[in-house]
Design a protein around this motif. Structure first.
Motif, short mmCIF file in Angstrom:
data_model
loop_
_atom_site.label_atom_id
_atom_site.label_comp_id
_atom_site.label_asym_id
_atom_site.label_seq_id
_atom_site.Cartn_x
_atom_site.Cartn_y
_atom_site.Cartn_z
N TYR A 86 0.73 -0.98 0.00
CA TYR A 86 0.11 0.09 -0.10
C TYR A 86 0.71 1.39 0.10
O TYR A 86 0.46 2.24 -0.82
CB TYR A 86 -0.75 -0.07 1.21
N ALA A 87 1.99 1.38 0.73
CA ALA A 87 2.80 2.38 0.89
C ALA A 87 3.34 2.77 -0.44
O ALA A 87 3.56 4.02 -0.85
CB ALA A 87 3.73 2.31 1.92
N TRP A 104 2.12 1.67 -3.48
CA TRP A 104 1.27 2.27 -4.45
C TRP A 104 0.81 3.59 -4.05
O TRP A 104 0.66 4.24 -5.51
CB TRP A 104 0.11 1.22 -4.23
N ARG A 105 0.46 3.98 -3.00
CA ARG A 105 0.04 5.30 -2.67
C ARG A 105 1.47 6.33 -2.77
O ARG A 105 1.06 7.34 -3.61
CB ARG A 105 -0.48 5.25 -1.27
N LEU A 106 2.54 6.01 -2.12
CA LEU A 106 3.45 7.04 -2.15
C LEU A 106 4.26 7.13 -3.58
O LEU A 106 4.45 8.10 -3.96
CB LEU A 106 4.64 6.87 -1.24
N GLY A 107 4.08 5.91 -4.28
CA GLY A 107 4.70 5.98 -5.71
C GLY A 107 3.57 6.36 -6.83
O GLY A 107 4.04 6.41 -7.84
N ARG A 108 2.53 6.56 -6.42
CA ARG A 108 1.42 6.80 -7.34
C ARG A 108 1.46 5.97 -8.54
O ARG A 108 1.70 6.49 -9.83
CB ARG A 108 1.50 8.50 -7.66
#
Length: 402
Positions: free
Chosen positions: A22-23, A25-29
């Motif tokens: 999740y980190a 996916w979200r932080l890396g967009r």
């Protein structure tokens, strides 16, 4: 120092499973080229023995103990059974039959051509050691790899088309029809590969018993309220999974069949979408992790990546060639076959489930599994970046029904 209990170690594993992908996916967009489900699969590989286990063997052994892996596998089995059950329910066989000429030509070529190219790739791989499982006959390995290259991952295709905002458009429904027949075919081929002549009596008994039980369950579900249908269907799912595994066909065959014989109209569509989304959110990440734990590089990392590239070329090239031929036969407009072909070459979940079964039955090796897994990830990551700009150039295509 406090010695961690098995419960604490299990929860530490769950923390890794849910937080790391999740980190990233979200932080890396990454959503445009790698949806969360793809990042979770990659996360499973990174946390598996091939990478985390190789770099930090003591930490890997501490977190992923046999007891922890056993607990994770139990969650993963039930999660993927529910996911496959939903996929079976959502197959629109009636619509495919109404448009059987067009659907048959397109789905047939979309399946047969990549099956041939994938089988050729498998034969090339078998010229070298390390790809055939100890229980796998040559025809089982070739057919299994060929089918893995040919299949379309219907559930992931649904998610990608939702992101592209074409799922409820006529184009989206067309693509779902084609993919539905591929979904049926993969389970038929799997049953053929797993046919055990020593237990053929059990398997025949399962099919007869399943046919009779289907008549009864359909009559029952048609007469009860929808809230009861959900609970009764899960009992039906568990029973079919057990019976299929007892017969030697694998519990996943039973899971798919248990959903395929039910009518989607018996279930509220919005609730079904929510149920599928809940499974993906809450328990399927555990399946992805357990999948990653099976990745191996025993024949050499370079050889595994080379095999993955070969399989990717066979899979994507075969699918595009098959759909291109269908487009010529059916008189499609320029660019139409390319878009549909790129959508249908999406792999990920269903293919991973399929090859997991081949690995469990020792038909393929961990290295073959890893190569196929890498191919599935690359295939799925290619879909949105290639399809999205092409759809903008052909807006009229969205409304075509055939």
């Amino acid at each position: 120092m406090h010695a961690m209990s098995p419960t604490e170690i299990f929860l530490l594993a769950m923390l890794l499973i849910f937080s790391v992908p999740y980190a990233v996916w979200r932080l890396g967009r990454t959503d445009y080229w790698a949806p969360l489900v793809v990042v979770q699969i990659i996360g499973g590989i990174l946390l598996g023995p091939g990478l985390l286990g190789a770099l930090y063997p003591d930490y890997y052994a501490f977190v992923f103990t046999p007891q922890t892996i056993g607990s994770l596998n139990g969650i993963a089995w039930w999660a993927v059974m529910m996911f496959v059950w939903v996929a079976g329910i959502e197959l629109d066989v009636e619509e495919a039959w109404r448009r059987r000429a067009e659907t048959g030509v397109t789905a047939g070529l979309a399946l047969i051509v990549p099956l041939i190219t994938g089988s050729i790739a498998a034969l090339l791989m078998l010229q070298y050691d390390g790809w055939r499982g100890p229980e796998g006959a040559t025809w089982q390995v070739v057919l299994g790899i060929g089918m893995a290259c040919a299949v379309t991952a219907l559930p992931i295709l649904v998610l990608l088309m939702e992101k592209l905002e074409i799922l409820r458009q006529p184009l989206g429904q067309r693509v779902l029809r084609y993919a539905s027949l591929d979904d049926i075919a993969i389970w038929g081929v799997l049953a053929l590969i797993l046919l055990d002549w020593e237990r053929v009596g059990r398997q025949g008994g399962f099919l007869i018993g399943f046919a009779l039980a289907t008549i009864l369950i359909r009559r029952l579900l048609a007469r009860v309220p929808e809230r009861d249908r959900w609970y009764i269907s899960l009992i039906w799912l568990a029973g079919c999974g057990f019976a299929a595994d007892w017969a030697g066909l694998h519990f996943m065959v039973g899971a798919f069949l248990s959903g395929a014989v039910l009518d989607a109209k018996w279930f509220d569509r919005e609730r079904m979408d929510q149920f599928r989304a809940t499974i993906l959110l809450t328990v399927m990440p555990v399946f992805f992790l357990s999948t990653g734990l099976k990745t191996q590089w025993g024949v050499g990392g370079g050889a595994v990546f080379a095999a993955a590239l070969l399989l990717l070329i066979a899979s994507v090239g075969g699918k595009l060639a098959g759909i291109g031929l269908a487009g010529r036969i059916l008189g499609w407009k320029k660019g139409e076959a390319s878009i549909i072909g790129w959508l249908l070459q999406t792999k990920a979940l269903i293919m991973i489930i399929f090859v997991n079964i081949l690995l469990d039955k020792k038909i393929i090796t961990n290295e073959t599994f890893t190569a196929l897994l890498l191919m599935a990830i690359a295939s799925t990551m290619l879909t949105t970046p290639i399809v999205a700009p092409r759809l903008k150039k052909l807006p009229d295509l969205l409304r075509r029904t055939h």
